[in-house]
Design an enzyme around this catalytic site. Structure first.
Site, PDB file in Angstrom:
ATOM      1  N   ASP A   1       0.870  -1.259   0.091  1.00  0.00           N
ATOM      2  CA  ASP A   1       0.076   0.241   0.040  1.00  0.00           C
ATOM      3  C   ASP A   1       0.684   1.434  -0.026  1.00  0.00           C
ATOM      4  OD1 ASP A   1      -2.345   1.531   0.327  1.00  0.00           O
ATOM      5  OD2 ASP A   1      -2.291   1.468   2.572  1.00  0.00           O
TER       6      ASP A   1
ATOM      7  N   GLU B   1       2.629   4.588  -4.079  1.00  0.00           N
ATOM      8  CA  GLU B   1       2.696   5.538  -5.416  1.00  0.00           C
ATOM      9  C   GLU B   1       4.056   6.304  -5.722  1.00  0.00           C
ATOM     10  OE1 GLU B   1       0.189   5.513  -3.005  1.00  0.00           O
ATOM     11  OE2 GLU B   1      -0.927   4.389  -4.123  1.00  0.00           O
TER      12      GLU B   1
ATOM     13  N   ASP C   1      -8.960   3.366  -2.362  1.00  0.00           N
ATOM     14  CA  ASP C   1      -9.967   3.935  -1.374  1.00  0.00           C
ATOM     15  C   ASP C   1     -11.412   4.449  -1.938  1.00  0.00           C
ATOM     16  OD1 ASP C   1      -8.253   3.240   0.537  1.00  0.00           O
ATOM     17  OD2 ASP C   1      -7.326   5.392   0.799  1.00  0.00           O
TER      18      ASP C   1
HETATM   19  O1  MIG Z   1      -5.328   5.329   4.060  1.00  0.00           O
HETATM   20  O2  MIG Z   1      -3.468   0.984   5.832  1.00  0.00           O
HETATM   21  O3  MIG Z   1      -5.821   2.070   0.395  1.00  0.00           O
HETATM   22  O4  MIG Z   1      -6.852   0.057   1.947  1.00  0.00           O
HETATM   23  O5  MIG Z   1      -6.789   0.305   4.724  1.00  0.00           O
HETATM   24  C1  MIG Z   1      -4.546   4.740   4.894  1.00  0.00           C
HETATM   25  C2  MIG Z   1      -4.693   1.754   5.872  1.00  0.00           C
HETATM   26  C3  MIG Z   1      -3.584   3.903   4.178  1.00  0.00           C
HETATM   27  C4  MIG Z   1      -4.724   2.998   2.502  1.00  0.00           C
HETATM   28  C5  MIG Z   1      -5.520   2.057   1.864  1.00  0.00           C
HETATM   29  C6  MIG Z   1      -6.301   1.143   2.603  1.00  0.00           C
HETATM   30  C7  MIG Z   1      -5.547   0.817   4.008  1.00  0.00           C
HETATM   31  C8  MIG Z   1      -5.318   1.940   4.722  1.00  0.00           C
HETATM   32  N1  MIG Z   1      -4.331   2.713   3.631  1.00  0.00           N
END
Ligand code: MIG
Length: 765
Positions: free
Chosen positions: A379, A382, A462
């Protein structure tokens, strides 16, 4: 328009170099349908990491005329206007006609004339409807948490690839430039596509179809294909930000079993870590991760943990210490380690552009994988910077001038940005192959670039618990599939904000058809597990999750096709029916493979909806009723049903649902839905877990079906046998109700009159 013209040309096997005054254009054939075009002022041509194609020996033929030069591969012909470097692309004996293309003087962009009847698909993860005509998109990976709405431009992933579809045939264009680039599909000039980038080479591939299917095949020849996933990764998966402590994780798992709801995977989101430090466990919340994983395993659950790229800056944290000592973090131009804020506060970013850093990162997974963690979820890759100490924290990324040392040459972040997640996935894949060498790796990533399908499944980040977002997931996943990434899904129930009973039901009914099927929600939202809204919702969700497990052999076979040809699993109708005008922008229906058509309900309170069925005959999954295609119908869609149709003549391999993959061996039976005139199905079978299939350890069977009048002829034959552990006897079920009178199997008459009843027979392996 450009002033420069072609001064001279030179041919070298599969390459033709056209020299102009201000720039050269090199045309190289990679196959008779795949042509690379590179405009430069003499720099050496190279490709990005997305490109894995090896050229096939194709000799180009060049003919010079008064005004034009024609370059052909045999299939595709490029006519170059010597005056101004404009190209006309055509293909014979197929139809693609007169696609005019102009390399702009600045050699940073290129334009193509749009046909009036042309439609655009692809471009990966994008909001909005299926057909992208009239839109402009920027390719620059970004966290779009706040901008996740119809008009959003930047998304988590970038695929600089589109498909142009018109009655004269389909072609694809992949722009191999990893800097921030853009595609303007008739927005600025309604009759022009323009694509380009401020920096980096004007280097692109034209891929000739003539069908969409063949374009995707060509595109995935260029950028690669996914391997087979472990079967468990096709099961239903449950997540939340975050399940903790350890006891809560076990409790959720037990609920699934107690309530008889199938589930294969449970996710650990960032709260499992100690102060959000990667590769650690919080000792209080998770005192015994190994014991927990073991207990989950006994219940048939796999655990997937989140791993973010940002490494907390903290003197005695070993990951940071090691990374710093070895110079593994991204630095600025002066060689100073860059830090930015994410969950753990100040963090440093591994420079995944280097093999030694990827190998180090892989090694960091050792303990996690040794205690039994089954897969890794990447995660914030980017990569995203967000200062979570602020109330409405601004979201940003690394500055463009940071330095990535690279394997072959250094790059600034502006060039490597879009490749960051791809290389993190590559490092993660290395970890899984290193510590679980017998198993197929499973990686889930949020960010990516063309080629990401080689390493990871993706989810669309998200989204929100909005009906609009349920609806939007359909064209978004369709276009991701067309962009070479078959293993994709959106958070079922919606991530941000609170879902509702009805939305969760409707979303689960759609989500069980997503290639990647996971329910996930945000911090501080209400519960969203299938039982969170009481018995009615739970019963419906259970039924649909079981339906997914029933369909698993069919779904798995679609992944086999994706591995072979890059064919998407989740498909827009236009993929199979590109000549049917009605299908060009259907954004609220989709096909799973070529045999199942799903028409979801994406609005509250709706118990009927209009369904378009394309040419052919379709059978209502629930009632068995036969419908003529090429028409619109009003379908019943009470809360407990989603309009679902099987293509007449289809053969579907199904099995009994189970709690999790591998609980019992599959007993695959083939359902044959008579109707239409013929059907064919190739069934693929292997162990579903190991890498043996890559050595030919699998089986393939061909099933054919033909109907003439009241007579059905069916054949069954192995076409390849390499896997001894396969199923020994299969059941074949002729769905009755179509009133056929006689059934022949491999030349032998087995049944007179099917009318109204199902008929089972056995097929030996
Ligand atoms: O927004 O790790 O898209 O699936 O639960 C905070 C916490 C960072 C973004 C991810 C989301 C995940 C969340 N992360």
């Amino acid at each position: 328009m450009t002033a420069t013209g072609v001064n001279s040309w030179e041919k070298d096997g599969s390459r033709v170099i056209l020299a102009g005054e201000n720039f050269n254009v090199e045309i190289e054939a990679f196959s008779d349908k795949i042509i690379n075009i590179y405009a430069s002022r003499g720099e050496e041509k190279s490709f990005s990491q997305a490109v894995v194609i090896k050229p096939k020996p194709v000799s180009l033929k060049v003919k010079e005329g008064e005004e034009c030069l024609s370059v052909t591969t045999g299939t595709v012909k490029l006519k170059v206007n010597k005056e101004n470097f404009s190209f006309t692309l055509s293909a014979e004996p197929f139809l693609l006609e007169g696609k005019e293309l102009v390399v702009e003087e600045n050699i940073k962009s290129c334009s193509l004339r749009i046909r009036e009847d042309e439609h655009f698909y692809g471009l990966g993860e994008r909001t909005g409807f299926l057909d992208k005509r009239g839109k402009r998109y920027t390719m620059w990976n970004a966290d779009c948490y706040r901008s996740y709405v119809e008009g959003a431009d930047l998304m988590y992933q970038s695929y600089p690839f589109y498909i142009g579809v018109s009655p004269t045939g389909s072609y694809g264009l992949y722009f191999d430039n990893t800097f921030k680039s853009f595609f303007d599909l008739g927005k600025t000039h309604p009759d022009m596509v323009t694509f380009g980038a401020e920096k980096g080479p004007l280097n692109f591939f034209l891929i000739y179809g003539p069908t969409i299917k063949e374009v995707v095949e060509g595109y995935t020849e260029i950028t690669g294909r996914m391997e087979l996933p472990p079967l468990w990764a096709l099961g239903y998966q449950q997540s939340r930000y975050s399940y903790y402590p350890q006891e809560r994780v076990l409790e959720v798992a037990r609920e699934f079993r107690k309530r008889d709801i199938p589930c294969d995977v449970i996710y650990l989101d960032i709260h499992y870590m100690d102060s959000f430090k990667v590769f650690t466990f919080d000792q209080e919340r998770f005192p015994d991760p190994k014991g927990m994983i073991k207990e989950l395993k006994e219940m048939g659950f796999k655990v997937v943990t989140i791993v973010d790229p940002g490494v907390k800056v903290e003197g005695d944290y070993w990951v940071f210490k090691e990374g710093l000592a070895k110079n593994y973090f991204v630095t600025d131009e002066d060689g100073l380690v860059f830090t930015g804020k994410v969950w753990p506060g100040r963090t440093a970013f591994p420079d995944f552009s280097r093999e030694e850093v990827r190998a180090w990162w892989a090694e960091l997974h050792r303990e996690f994988l040794e205690i039994g963690i089954a897969g890794i979820w990447n995660d914030m890759n980017e990569p995203t910077l967000v200062d979570t100490s602020l109330p409405e924290p601004p979201i940003s990324t690394l500055p463009p001038n940071l330095v990535h040392k690279g394997d072959s040459r250094p790059m600034r972040h502006e060039e490597f940005h879009n490749l960051y997640a791809l290389n993190m996935a590559l490092a993660t894949r290395k970890a899984l192959l290193k510590f679980k060498p017998q198993e197929r790796p499973f990686i889930l990533t949020r960010s990516g670039f063309s080629g990401i399908q080689r390493y990871a499944a993706i989810w669309t980040g998200d989204n929100r618990s909005y009906w609009e977002h349920l609806k939007m997931s359909i064209p978004m996943l369709c276009n991701i599939g067309l962009s070479g990434e078959p293993f994709c899904g959106a958070d079922i129930g919606g991530f941000a904000e609170d879902t509702t009973e009805e939305l969760l039901i409707r979303w689960t009914q759609v989500g069980v058809f997503y290639p990647f099927c996971r329910n996930h929600t945000n911090l501080d939202t209400i519960d969203q597990e299938p039982w969170a809204f009481g018995k009615k919702a739970e019963d419906i969700c259970r039924e649909f999750i079981k339906l997914r497990y029933t369909l698993l052999p069919y779904i798995y076979n679609l992944f086999y096709r994706a591995w072979q040809k890059g064919t998407p699993v989740f498909r827009p109708l236009v993929f199979e029916y590109e000549k049917d005008e009605n299908c060009h922008n259907i954004s609220d229906e989709f096909l799973l493979g070529d045999s199942l058509l799903v028409a979801p309900v994406c609005e509250p309170g709706q118990a009927k909806r209009m369904v378009y069925l394309p040419v052919g005959e379709w059978i209502d999954w629930w009632s068995g009723e036969l419908f003529k295609g090429g028409k619109y119908y009003v379908a019943d869609a009470p809360l407990e049903r989603i309009p679902l149709y099987v293509k007449a003549g289809a053969i579907l391999p199904l099995t009994e649902p189970q709690n999790y993959v591998g609980e019992k061996p599959w007993e695959v039976k083939f359902l044959l839905f008579p109707g239409g005139v013929r059907g064919e199905y190739v069934y693929y079978e292997d162990d579903g877990a190991s890498l043996d299939y890559q050595k030919g350890i699998y089986n393939l069977y061909r099933l054919t079906y033909e109907r003439s009048g009241a007579m059905i002829k069916f054949t069954w034959a192995p076409i390849y046998k390499g896997f001894a552990g396969g199923q020994k006897v299969f059941k074949l079920v002729f769905k009755g109700g179509q009133g056929s009178e006689k059934v022949w199997v491999n030349g032998q008459e087995v049944e007179v009159s099917l009318a109204g009843k199902d008929r089972e027979i056995f097929l030996k392996a």
